[in-house]
Design a protein around this motif. Sequence first.
Motif, PDB file in Angstrom:
ATOM      1  N   SER A   1       0.882  -1.269  -0.073  1.00 21.75           N
ATOM      2  CA  SER A   1       0.121   0.111  -0.075  1.00 21.75           C
ATOM      3  C   SER A   1       0.810   1.200  -0.120  1.00 21.75           C
ATOM      4  CB  SER A   1      -0.926  -0.095   1.413  1.00 21.75           C
ATOM      5  OG  SER A   1      -1.758   1.128   1.326  1.00 21.75           O
TER       6      SER A   1
ATOM      7  N   ASN B   1       2.481   2.000  -3.371  1.00 20.41           N
ATOM      8  CA  ASN B   1       1.401   2.471  -4.303  1.00 20.41           C
ATOM      9  C   ASN B   1       1.094   3.843  -3.889  1.00 20.41           C
ATOM     10  OD1 ASN B   1      -0.052   0.585  -6.553  1.00 20.41           O
ATOM     11  ND2 ASN B   1       0.482  -0.656  -4.516  1.00 20.41           N
TER      12      ASN B   1
ATOM     13  N   ARG C   1      -5.683   1.873 -13.484  1.00 16.99           N
ATOM     14  CA  ARG C   1      -4.222   2.322 -13.015  1.00 16.99           C
ATOM     15  C   ARG C   1      -4.162   3.180 -12.010  1.00 16.99           C
ATOM     16  NH1 ARG C   1      -1.448   3.435 -18.811  1.00 16.99           N
ATOM     17  NH2 ARG C   1       0.434   3.342 -17.528  1.00 16.99           N
TER      18      ARG C   1
ATOM     19  N   GLU D   1      -3.290   4.664  -8.498  1.00 17.69           N
ATOM     20  CA  GLU D   1      -2.527   4.034  -7.494  1.00 17.69           C
ATOM     21  C   GLU D   1      -3.354   4.024  -6.101  1.00 17.69           C
ATOM     22  OE1 GLU D   1      -1.337   6.377  -9.316  1.00 17.69           O
ATOM     23  OE2 GLU D   1       0.372   5.283 -10.708  1.00 17.69           O
TER      24      GLU D   1
ATOM     25  N   GLN E   1      -5.200   0.797  -6.052  1.00 19.34           N
ATOM     26  CA  GLN E   1      -4.610  -0.168  -5.546  1.00 19.34           C
ATOM     27  C   GLN E   1      -4.010  -0.218  -4.218  1.00 19.34           C
ATOM     28  OE1 GLN E   1      -1.454  -0.381  -8.370  1.00 19.34           O
ATOM     29  NE2 GLN E   1      -2.609  -0.049 -10.084  1.00 19.34           N
TER      30      GLN E   1
ATOM     31  N   TRP F   1      -4.817  -2.729  -0.978  1.00 15.95           N
ATOM     32  CA  TRP F   1      -3.692  -3.456   0.231  1.00 15.95           C
ATOM     33  C   TRP F   1      -4.214  -2.893   1.382  1.00 15.95           C
ATOM     34  CZ3 TRP F   1      -1.065  -7.300  -1.483  1.00 15.95           C
ATOM     35  CH2 TRP F   1      -0.685  -7.385  -2.680  1.00 15.95           C
TER      36      TRP F   1
END
Length: 448
Positions: A211, A214, A334, A336, A339, A343
């Motif tokens: 995490s 990202n 895409r 971040e 993402q 996480w």
Amino acid sequence: MLFRSMVGSGAARRPTDPILSSSRVLRAPRALAARGLIGTALLALAMAPALPLRAQGWQQAPTVPTDMRDTLATISKDSKLYQIYQLYRENRDGLQKGAERVSLAEAIRRGLATSPILAATVSEIQASEWSNIAVGREWVPSLTLRTSDPGVLGYSTRTTSFQFKKDGSGPVENTIYSHGFTTNPYANLAWSFFDPSRVVRQTALSSVSNSLRNRLTFSTRELILAIQSAYTNLQEALEREKDTIELFNQAVHVYIGAHTAQRPAGEVSRLEAQAVSLLISRVNAHKQSIQAADAMARLINLEPGKLALPSEKPELLPAWTLSRMDSIQRALLRREELQANAWDVKALQSDARAIRLRALPALALSSQIKRVGGNVIAGTLTGGQSGTLTRSSGFESFVGLTFDWKVFDGGIRDAEANAKDARARQSMANGVQTRLQIGQQVEDAYAT
């Protein structure tokens, strides 16, 4: 650049977003329109019947000097027009001489290399990874060397008094004492080979590290975008200032011509007022240039008081080719932030599971070897007898399987696990909100 930010271009790439080119295309006509209106007014004034010679000169766009101080000095150095222009030139010349010229690539490199936010995030990632390593090393046996009281070689004393009574007699008091040197060093070897929560805790820490990675990518991309935006804004501010410089110089040229030709005072006064108005616009444009230069200097972390100017000329970028829906889908894949959010959810869920697994026993293999030695004199203070000297020397050892099992804790573990689950659900809800915001950002970018 704006679209690159929307769709998540990646930190290592140099953004080349068409939105900036669109913005430049939209801004350029406005600047040219303003310039055209003022120029038309000056042209109409210069082409009036009272000034036929000036009209011909204006149409031919005569070359005028860039520094108008000497030209204005021919009329009066005490005029407000000259004094304001003198202060402006001193400030602008100082900026041009003292500012550092940097390219866009160099500005991005400096910003990334000196950003305290990125450095703090990198340190946080390292801390998370070391925590994960520490949990993994719990499986390695530990060796501990210790000494019990009174130390490696210590002197201890002990005195005990007690009373006892025999049948048919009064109470008798006796005092026992002991003193001497003792040494009891020992070594403990422990191996916690089974911990049900260890692997899950490692999974949680790995998720935290992913995490943070990202988020580092997101922060890097945002910083690159901010630097490129500041660089482009500074280029645009300098271009606007350049436009006002040309208009002002031409207005001064017309004003000086009218004054030299001894035109009526009212007419000369109007031309002077026009020049002063353009000079004020020029000063305001210069102020915007300084503010834009200061914004870029802060992003690339220059020393206080230092400014930077672009060494490259502004360029138009190609148009964005993806459709609105393709851009939204690319952004959702895409970006971040999404993402990192995924996480975060996994880390919280793993934490909750690790807490619940603490209900199982943890098994360990323990052993100890201990050296026993000392010279101790012990005896009694009654009866007039001397103490007895005892010398001891030897080793004690044990080895065995141990376990740690908290059978009941009043529901604390369950409450802590439920709290982690609730935070995981909160993080998932934040992820849904982030997805909506990303889609809205792309829509807004298309609308503008």
